[in-house]
Design a protein around this motif. Structure first.
Motif, PDB file in Angstrom:
ATOM      1  N   LEU A 122      40.123 -63.195  55.707  1.00 26.31           N
ATOM      2  CA  LEU A 122      40.121 -64.396  56.549  1.00 26.31           C
ATOM      3  C   LEU A 122      40.718 -65.574  55.794  1.00 26.31           C
ATOM      4  CD1 LEU A 122      39.145 -66.050  59.067  1.00 26.31           C
ATOM      5  CD2 LEU A 122      37.002 -66.389  57.819  1.00 26.31           C
ATOM      6  N   MET A 123      40.329 -65.739  54.533  1.00 26.10           N
ATOM      7  CA  MET A 123      40.806 -66.890  53.766  1.00 26.10           C
ATOM      8  C   MET A 123      42.298 -66.806  53.466  1.00 26.10           C
ATOM      9  SD  MET A 123      37.719 -67.781  51.096  1.00 26.10           S
ATOM     10  CE  MET A 123      37.700 -66.165  50.325  1.00 26.10           C
ATOM     11  N   THR A 124      42.789 -65.635  53.118  1.00 24.64           N
ATOM     12  CA  THR A 124      44.198 -65.516  52.722  1.00 24.64           C
ATOM     13  C   THR A 124      45.139 -65.340  53.907  1.00 24.64           C
ATOM     14  OG1 THR A 124      43.826 -63.145  52.373  1.00 24.64           O
ATOM     15  CG2 THR A 124      43.640 -64.594  50.454  1.00 24.64           C
ATOM     16  N   ALA A 125      44.721 -64.531  54.886  1.00 24.41           N
ATOM     17  CA  ALA A 125      45.630 -64.218  55.998  1.00 24.41           C
ATOM     18  C   ALA A 125      45.557 -65.248  57.114  1.00 24.41           C
ATOM     19  CB  ALA A 125      45.302 -62.825  56.548  1.00 24.41           C
ATOM     20  N   HIS A 126      44.357 -65.735  57.428  1.00 21.90           N
ATOM     21  CA  HIS A 126      44.201 -66.633  58.580  1.00 21.90           C
ATOM     22  C   HIS A 126      44.128 -68.102  58.170  1.00 21.90           C
ATOM     23  CE1 HIS A 126      43.592 -63.331  61.466  1.00 21.90           C
ATOM     24  NE2 HIS A 126      42.972 -62.713  60.472  1.00 21.90           N
ATOM     25  N   TRP A 127      43.454 -68.385  57.089  1.00 18.99           N
ATOM     26  CA  TRP A 127      43.405 -69.771  56.630  1.00 18.99           C
ATOM     27  C   TRP A 127      44.631 -70.151  55.811  1.00 18.99           C
ATOM     28  CZ3 TRP A 127      37.589 -70.376  54.824  1.00 18.99           C
ATOM     29  CH2 TRP A 127      36.765 -70.353  55.952  1.00 18.99           C
ATOM     30  N   GLY A 128      45.359 -69.171  55.347  1.00 24.68           N
ATOM     31  CA  GLY A 128      46.597 -69.451  54.617  1.00 24.68           C
ATOM     32  C   GLY A 128      46.404 -69.859  53.174  1.00 24.68           C
ATOM     33  N   LEU A 129      45.238 -69.587  52.588  1.00 27.73           N
ATOM     34  CA  LEU A 129      45.055 -69.903  51.175  1.00 27.73           C
ATOM     35  C   LEU A 129      45.901 -68.946  50.335  1.00 27.73           C
ATOM     36  CD1 LEU A 129      41.186 -70.489  50.979  1.00 27.73           C
ATOM     37  CD2 LEU A 129      42.999 -72.136  51.443  1.00 27.73           C
ATOM     38  N   PRO A 130      46.633 -69.436  49.342  1.00 20.58           N
ATOM     39  CA  PRO A 130      47.473 -68.552  48.525  1.00 20.58           C
ATOM     40  C   PRO A 130      46.621 -67.603  47.697  1.00 20.58           C
ATOM     41  CG  PRO A 130      47.399 -70.750  47.573  1.00 20.58           C
ATOM     42  CD  PRO A 130      46.696 -70.849  48.897  1.00 20.58           C
ATOM     43  N   ALA A 131      47.061 -66.377  47.564  1.00 18.51           N
ATOM     44  CA  ALA A 131      46.337 -65.405  46.742  1.00 18.51           C
ATOM     45  C   ALA A 131      46.272 -65.909  45.309  1.00 18.51           C
ATOM     46  CB  ALA A 131      47.025 -64.048  46.801  1.00 18.51           C
ATOM     47  N   PRO A 132      45.112 -65.864  44.687  1.00 21.08           N
ATOM     48  CA  PRO A 132      44.967 -66.467  43.357  1.00 21.08           C
ATOM     49  C   PRO A 132      45.506 -65.583  42.249  1.00 21.08           C
ATOM     50  CG  PRO A 132      42.883 -65.506  44.044  1.00 21.08           C
ATOM     51  CD  PRO A 132      43.842 -65.301  45.190  1.00 21.08           C
ATOM     52  N   ASN A 133      45.935 -66.220  41.158  1.00 16.02           N
ATOM     53  CA  ASN A 133      46.230 -65.511  39.920  1.00 16.02           C
ATOM     54  C   ASN A 133      45.021 -65.506  38.990  1.00 16.02           C
ATOM     55  OD1 ASN A 133      48.936 -64.886  40.521  1.00 16.02           O
ATOM     56  ND2 ASN A 133      49.570 -66.948  39.942  1.00 16.02           N
ATOM     57  N   LEU A 134      44.022 -66.301  39.349  1.00 15.39           N
ATOM     58  CA  LEU A 134      42.805 -66.416  38.549  1.00 15.39           C
ATOM     59  C   LEU A 134      41.723 -66.999  39.444  1.00 15.39           C
ATOM     60  CD1 LEU A 134      41.159 -66.686  35.814  1.00 15.39           C
ATOM     61  CD2 LEU A 134      42.192 -68.954  35.626  1.00 15.39           C
ATOM     62  N   VAL A 135      40.467 -66.555  39.227  1.00 20.33           N
ATOM     63  CA  VAL A 135      39.311 -67.140  39.917  1.00 20.33           C
ATOM     64  C   VAL A 135      38.308 -67.549  38.847  1.00 20.33           C
ATOM     65  CG1 VAL A 135      37.379 -66.731  41.485  1.00 20.33           C
ATOM     66  CG2 VAL A 135      39.627 -65.814  42.034  1.00 20.33           C
ATOM     67  N   VAL A 136      37.969 -68.831  38.851  1.00 20.90           N
ATOM     68  CA  VAL A 136      36.954 -69.351  37.938  1.00 20.90           C
ATOM     69  C   VAL A 136      35.757 -69.775  38.781  1.00 20.90           C
ATOM     70  CG1 VAL A 136      36.386 -71.059  36.189  1.00 20.90           C
ATOM     71  CG2 VAL A 136      38.701 -70.123  36.308  1.00 20.90           C
ATOM     72  N   SER A 137      34.634 -69.119  38.564  1.00 17.97           N
ATOM     73  CA  SER A 137      33.404 -69.421  39.301  1.00 17.97           C
ATOM     74  C   SER A 137      32.496 -70.251  38.408  1.00 17.97           C
ATOM     75  CB  SER A 137      32.716 -68.120  39.716  1.00 17.97           C
ATOM     76  OG  SER A 137      31.539 -68.391  40.437  1.00 17.97           O
ATOM     77  N   VAL A 138      32.355 -71.534  38.758  1.00 19.87           N
ATOM     78  CA  VAL A 138      31.533 -72.448  37.961  1.00 19.87           C
ATOM     79  C   VAL A 138      30.086 -72.302  38.418  1.00 19.87           C
ATOM     80  CG1 VAL A 138      31.200 -74.822  37.208  1.00 19.87           C
ATOM     81  CG2 VAL A 138      33.498 -73.994  37.757  1.00 19.87           C
ATOM     82  N   VAL A 139      29.231 -71.848  37.529  1.00 18.38           N
ATOM     83  CA  VAL A 139      27.830 -71.573  37.840  1.00 18.38           C
ATOM     84  C   VAL A 139      26.969 -72.568  37.088  1.00 18.38           C
ATOM     85  CG1 VAL A 139      26.001 -69.843  37.773  1.00 18.38           C
ATOM     86  CG2 VAL A 139      28.369 -69.134  38.145  1.00 18.38           C
ATOM     87  N   GLY A 140      25.913 -73.055  37.751  1.00 19.32           N
ATOM     88  CA  GLY A 140      25.010 -74.003  37.121  1.00 19.32           C
ATOM     89  C   GLY A 140      25.440 -75.427  37.391  1.00 19.32           C
ATOM     90  N   GLY A 141      24.696 -76.351  36.785  1.00 21.52           N
ATOM     91  CA  GLY A 141      25.026 -77.761  36.956  1.00 21.52           C
ATOM     92  C   GLY A 141      24.772 -78.273  38.343  1.00 21.52           C
ATOM     93  N   GLU A 142      23.878 -77.598  39.104  1.00 24.89           N
ATOM     94  CA  GLU A 142      23.610 -78.023  40.469  1.00 24.89           C
ATOM     95  C   GLU A 142      22.470 -79.030  40.486  1.00 24.89           C
ATOM     96  OE1 GLU A 142      22.816 -74.432  42.507  1.00 24.89           O
ATOM     97  OE2 GLU A 142      24.854 -73.640  42.320  1.00 24.89           O
ATOM     98  N   GLY A 143      22.211 -79.572  41.647  1.00 23.77           N
ATOM     99  CA  GLY A 143      21.160 -80.568  41.774  1.00 23.77           C
ATOM    100  C   GLY A 143      21.644 -81.926  41.323  1.00 23.77           C
ATOM    101  N   ARG A 144      20.730 -82.819  41.132  1.00 26.80           N
ATOM    102  CA  ARG A 144      21.093 -84.191  40.790  1.00 26.80           C
ATOM    103  C   ARG A 144      20.983 -84.467  39.300  1.00 26.80           C
ATOM    104  NH1 ARG A 144      18.664 -87.735  45.878  1.00 26.80           N
ATOM    105  NH2 ARG A 144      19.500 -86.371  47.505  1.00 26.80           N
ATOM    106  N   THR A 145      21.057 -83.432  38.474  1.00 29.15           N
ATOM    107  CA  THR A 145      21.047 -83.627  37.035  1.00 29.15           C
ATOM    108  C   THR A 145      22.338 -84.315  36.598  1.00 29.15           C
ATOM    109  OG1 THR A 145      21.987 -81.417  36.765  1.00 29.15           O
ATOM    110  CG2 THR A 145      19.594 -81.624  36.634  1.00 29.15           C
ATOM    111  N   GLN A 146      22.233 -85.174  35.607  1.00 27.53           N
ATOM    112  CA  GLN A 146      23.382 -85.930  35.132  1.00 27.53           C
ATOM    113  C   GLN A 146      24.309 -85.022  34.335  1.00 27.53           C
ATOM    114  OE1 GLN A 146      23.824 -89.034  36.040  1.00 27.53           O
ATOM    115  NE2 GLN A 146      25.772 -89.307  34.967  1.00 27.53           N
TER     116      GLN A 146
END
Length: 1165
Positions: A122-146
């Motif tokens: 859906l994201m690549t074919a219908h939404w037109g997002l370009p296929a990635p050469n890399l995916v970085v998933s940033v985990v953590g740092g959520e909530g209102r912590t500074q």
């Protein structure tokens, strides 16, 4: 939370008459994608029965969820899989943030167990997002912590910048809080700073829990929103609202409300699915990297599970929370021993009790509030077992500048772990470096001499580098073991042409040739070398023989139609030629790169290919011809610039050759090339319009040597004229000839140096014969004789027309006219000889080459007019017309004199100026015609109210206004205030019989005004415009007059070099002599070797080696000049400082680690 509408989904949206295209494209989504709604109310004990454990209020649950009291009583813990149900999604489409930019984002509400393959499509074919050469998933740092300041810089200067250079996706929660907000702002800033859309390749993707998003009701519409208006309250503060800097949002629904972590499972599955897809180039799987920033204790399970699927992790040490805990455990406990664990029933190896205790101490230190520390310790120990997949990054000490290097090395380490069982564990690392175009890392990590690369290891990466235009990698592979002879087969060359991007000029040209062979447009996989040969024939013209005909077994076929039939039959078979090695691999790759206008790649292949001068001229020819077909101005300009660059390279390399050895450089110019279809440097330079190359002193020296023959170049013209009328003077010292030793050195010195195979010299002739031949066989003598005889021909032609033009037979023609006929006949014989009996081209090619020359068209016009006039003057009824045609033909023959004077250094450039000015005149005549037409019609209609005679109308509408420009204005006729003695009448009958009509009096004031305006525009505006155009053309050509003259001189020298010594009409004797020698006696021509020389064996190899050495010397000198420039020196200084600072940071980091280890030992001991 549930919606107030029915959960059956899909209804209640209302019918709309107009449905957007986006809505039509995404109308299938509710049928496949589902949402989740809590269907079992499980009371939250802390809310006194007001809330369910899903987070929703009691009133928000349907009666079904509240009705089952028995099941509610026995359930202690709410579970999404058991206590929620799926319904068609009611939130999808496009999202527009109120008060933000007009750019729309995509969003989708989906169940946590939705297949990730469906979402990725859906994201690549219908939404037109370009296929990635890399995916970085940033985990953590959520909530209102500074978020710490240095973490923000790492995200901004490191992560987003690296992602932008590689074309990456960044996955966060996508909310306006914590790390997600920092990433969104960094993406926005880099997108704003990007110079073009092509540089903004990073895609920020938010994956959040649906129940956590504020104002999510604004997104609900069962039929989709295109777009949905989304309002954010107080955007300056952190909140759980969606961030407007993200391109897309996946809102994962587990049926809960206000709870974090509902998207974790789906996000992990999506990351794992993407890691098994191919990149845009299709060479490797998409690398996926998880990046941990701070994080809570529950993040430990997330890290452990993904590590078991070999997912690499990058931990930002010092960012707080879980990141600090893992960096402490992995760095400070790495030397702990691994022994047999006790208390276990199996024999599996496990960590020691001491290691467990030390991990437990750190768990208590970093997470003192956690009750279930045992589970955390087990998770930590499990992570410790997979520590090779984790990279610790000390961003506070190292800085964000080299973050892309850190990312690549992290992924490389993970790929080594996954590929450790393979024969070549570094293949994935190499493919990743090629995908990211990081040749610096490849040089330092992979090609530093520690790894022995095999040909099989580099083959796929070489193809990837070629297709994706990465010349630095191509150079690197070539220097490190890739044999281009083994690599480039004809089949692989075809695959490279099939990889040409759609919409490019080369793709269109190949498709046209494919249509000729198949009869219809075919797929790109049908493109073969036959289509490539057709494109090159279109661009090269008749300068060289067709390419790749040897491979296709078409060499002996000259007819295009027969070649097409033969190729079609061959390509329907097994196509065994595709397994054979390409005969000239570097030249073939050079052509491939030039056809795609790839500057750096083409330059590298030119450096590697042989025949440097000819290759550069060929590239110049191809690019200049391509620019004529290109419609985009920017691409056309880049093609012309690259063509000029190759012409400069040809000029500079030949300069180096000429300085090294003059005689060899002459051989270089006339050598027949087997690589470039049997052409020579001079022929290719002429076809490429390489004026700068022809202006070189070496080229002109060779042309002058051929032009003067055995005579010295400083011979005065009057001596030639005197000897021409008194031939015996050639035996005196009036004309200086080159010494016999000089000629022998030039002719016999070449075999000694080059091993050239010269034609067998003729037997030595007596002095009388040899000196006679030396004078009369020189092209300059032939030219002089033709000029003198042509003047006599024009005098005879003028005498016949003016004095001796007799009536038709039997009274005429006169003897002088018969002599004129014979003279023209000999001219026709010479034109036929030049067209059909010179060179090795087919008749069709010869005719095409003949017609392309402007002066040949002039000759052809003159001959045709003469034949027409001759035939017509033989009959009484057409005698007058025939004489008129011959009068016009005399003008054409006289204008032919212009070409003869092109050899003159002062007159030659002026002829070019006149030719270019003729183009200016045509533009001027267009503007003049508009004004002349407008004024002529209006003037005629105002002066004469009625005049039906067409001859008078045309004269007064066109001819009279034209004479006005030169001052011939009949004032008496146009101004009624003047007396006009012309008898006229107002009688319509008499006017129709041909009488002169009288002038109209009442509108004569308007005639005078129009006359004034017309003279003002034509005599002042347009005439001065023409003068300005002439001045610009003159100054432009005059500034380069020497280059223009030297360029056009070549054609004239070639023409008179190939001509017989005698001029028309005596040239018929030379024709008879040539027919006897070439056809009957089979004596080969010696003069042809002056312009085309074929070398074989050692002679060709020695010349090519010598040329390659000169090219290498030239490139070395150019590199020295570049390195010695101020900018390059400054760059080296900066690079040295950066390297020194990096080493200092590494030293500080090692020192700090050593101090921590010493402190730790003191604590335990």
């Amino acid at each position: 939370m549930r919606d107030t509408e029915g959960e059956g989904g899909g209804g209640g949206g209302g019918g709309r008459d107009k449905i957007s295209k986006s809505e039509k494209d995404q109308s299938w989504i509710p049928k496949i994608i589902k949402k989740r709604v809590c269907t079992t109310f499980v009371e939250d004990s802390f809310s006194n029965g007001a809330l369910c454990q899903c987070g929703g209020a009691r009133d928000a649950h349907a009666s079904v969820a509240l009705g089952d009291y028995f099941s509610t009583a026995i359930v202690n813990h709410w579970d999404s899989a058991q206590h929620s149900s799926e319904y068609p999604t009611d939130a999808f489409g496009e999202l527009q943030f109120a008060g933000a930019s007009k750019r729309h984002s995509y969003y989708l509400r989906l169940s946590w167990d939705t297949p990730p393959s469906m979402v990725y499509t859906l994201m690549t074919a219908h939404w037109g997002l370009p296929a990635p050469n890399l995916v970085v998933s940033v985990v953590g740092g959520e909530g209102r912590t500074q978020v710490k300041t240095w973490v923000r810089e790492v995200l901004r200067q490191g992560l987003v910048k690296a992602s932008q250079s590689t074309g990456a996706w960044i996955l966060t929660a996508g909310l306006r809080e914590g790390v997600g907000r920092c990433v969104g702002e960094a993406v926005r800033d880099h997108a704003t700073a990007a110079s073009s859309v092509s540089l903004n390749k990073v895609v920020a993707l938010g994956i959040a829990s649906w129940g956590l998003v504020h104002n999510r009701d604004q997104l609900v519409n069962p039929q989709g929103s295109f777009p949905a208006k989304y309002y954010v309250q107080n955007p300056s503060r952190d909140s759980c609202c969606l961030d407007n800097n993200y391109q897309a949002f996946l809102l994962v629904d587990d049926g809960s409300v206000g709870r974090r972590g509902g998207e974790t499972g789906f996000r992990a599955k999506l990351e794992d699915y993407i890691s098994h897809q191919r990149t845009g180039s299709g060479s490797i799987d998409i690398p996926v990297l998880c990046m941990l920033v701070s994080g809570e204790a529950n993040m430990l399970e997330r890290v452990d599970l993904s590590l078991k699927t070999s997912m690499p992790w990058l931990v930002l040490a010092g960012s707080g929370g879980m990141a600090d805990f893992l960096s402490d455990v992995l760095e400070n406990l790495s030397s702990a021993p691994v022994v047999q664990s006790s208390g276990e029933g199996d024999s599996e190896a496990g960590p020691s009790v001491d290691l467990k205790d030390r991990v437990a101490e750190r768990v208590k230190k970093y997470f003192p509030a956690e009750a279930e520390t045992d589970k955390l310790v087990e998770r930590a120990l499990s992570i410790y077992q997979n520590r090779d997949l984790i990279t610790i990054y000390h961003g506070e000490q190292e800085g964000p500048n080299d973050f892309d290097t850190v990312l690549l090395k992290t992924l490389v380490g993970a790929s080594k772990q996954r590929a450790s069982v393979d024969a070549s564990p570094y293949n994935e690392e190499l493919k990743l470096a090629v995908t990211w175009n990081r040749v610096d890392i490849a040089k330092s990590e992979l090609f530093n001499g520690d790894i022995h690369w095999r040909y099989e290891d580099l083959e796929d990466s070489m193809t990837d580098a070629l297709v994706n235009d990465k010349p630095q990698f191509v150079r690197l592979f070539t220097e490190n073991g890739l044999n281009i002879l083994d690599y480039l087969t004809y089949g692989r060359l075809e695959s490279l042409y099939r990889s040409v991007a759609d919409g490019t000029l080369l793709y269109q040209l190949l498709q046209r040739r494919l249509v000729e062979r198949l009869g219809t447009s075919g797929p790109v996989m049908e493109i073969t070398l036959f289509e490539v040969s057709g494109v090159l024939e279109l661009l090269m013209g008749d300068v060289c023989q067709p390419f790749y005909y040897d491979a296709l077994d078409l060499r002996q076929i000259t007819s295009k139609r027969r070649a097409l039939r033969r190729a079609s039959k061959l390509l329907r078979g097994d196509c065994l030629y595709r397994e054979r090695r390409c005969l000239f691999p570097w030249a073939s790759l050079f052509i491939w790169a030039v056809l795609q206008n790839r500057s750096e790649m083409a330059t590298f292949f030119w450096e590697m290919a042989g025949e440097s001068v000819l290759s550069a001229l060929s590239g110049c020819k191809i690019l200049r011809e391509l620019s004529k077909y290109e419609v985009e101005t920017e691409t056309k300009l880049s093609m012309k610039e690259l063509a000029q660059r190759f012409e400069n390279l040809a000029h500079d390399v030949f300069s180096s050759c000429y300085r090294s050895n003059e005689s060899r450089s002459f051989t270089l110019l006339i050598r027949k090339s087997p690589v470039w279809g049997g052409t020579t440097c001079l022929q290719m330079g002429m076809g490429a319009d390489a004026r700068l190359f022809f202006s070189h002193d070496g080229v002109q020296s060779l042309l002058s040597q051929i032009w003067w023959g055995d005579m010295k170049r400083n011979t005065e013209v009057w001596k030639l004229l005197l000897t021409f009328f008194c031939p015996l003077l050639c035996y005196t010292n009036l004309i200086s000839f080159r010494d016999h030793e000089d000629q022998q050195q030039e002719e016999e010195g070449k075999p000694n140096e080059d091993g050239m195979r010269q034609p067998r010299p003729p037997p030595k002739r007596p002095f009388i014969v040899s000196r006679w031949r030396q004078f009369w066989f020189a092209p300059v003598t032939s030219f002089l004789g033709n000029v003198l005889m042509y003047f006599l021909f024009l005098l005879l032609f003028a005498y016949v027309l003016l004095v001796d033009f007799k009536p038709p037979p039997p009274a005429g023609p006169a003897i002088t006219e018969y002599v004129l006929y014979f003279w023209v006949f000999t001219i026709v014989c010479e034109e036929i000889r030049e067209t059909f009996f010179l060179g090795t081209m087919t008749w069709r090619q010869r005719i095409r080459v003949y017609i392309q020359d402007v002066w040949n068209k002039c000759d052809l016009t003159a001959i045709i007019l003469f034949v027409i006039g001759l035939i017509c003057r033989m009959f009484h009824w057409s005698y007058g017309f025939g004489r008129d045609v011959l009068c016009v033909d005399y003008m054409v023959f006289t204008l032919r004199l212009i070409h003869i004077f092109a050899i003159h250094k002062q007159l030659g450039p002026k002829i070019i100026i006149v030719g270019k000015m003729m183009k200016d005149v045509f533009f001027f005549l267009f503007f003049l015609g508009v004004w002349l037409m407008a004024y002529g019609v209006a003037n005629q209609a105002l002066i004469y109210s009625y005049d039906p005679r067409l001859d008078r109308i045309f004269r007064r509408v066109f001819y009279r206004p034209y004479l006005h420009i030169f001052g011939q204005i009949p004032v008496e006729e146009m101004d009624v205030g003047k007396d006009w003695d012309m008898p006229c009448t107002d009688n319509i009958t008499l006017i129709e019989d041909g009488a002169e009509p009288c002038r109209t009096l009442y509108s004569n004031w308007l005639v005078v005004i129009l006359l004034v305006i017309y003279l003002l525009v034509t005599n002042i505006l347009l005439i001065n415009l023409l003068i300005a155009m002439f001045s610009y053309t003159f100054s432009e050509v005059q500034a380069n007059s020497d280059i223009y003259w030297k360029f056009q001189r070549y054609n004239l020298i070639v023409q008179y070099h190939s001509r017989p010594s005698l001029a028309p009409p005596f040239i018929i004797l030379s024709h008879i002599n040539l027919f006897i020698k070439r056809t009957i006696r089979k004596v080969p021509s010696v003069k042809i070797h002056h312009f085309v020389l074929q070398l074989r064996g050692k002679a060709a190899n020695r010349l090519m080696t010598w040329e390659t050495i000169q090219k290498e010397d030239f490139l070395t000198a150019q590199n020295k000049i570049q390195k010695s420039s101020d900018s390059e020196r400054l760059k080296r200084i900066v690079d040295g400082l950066v390297k020194h600072l990096t080493e200092s940071r590494d030293f500080d980091h090692r020192l700090r680690a050593l101090e921590n280890e010493v402190t730790l030992n003191r604590v335990f001991y």
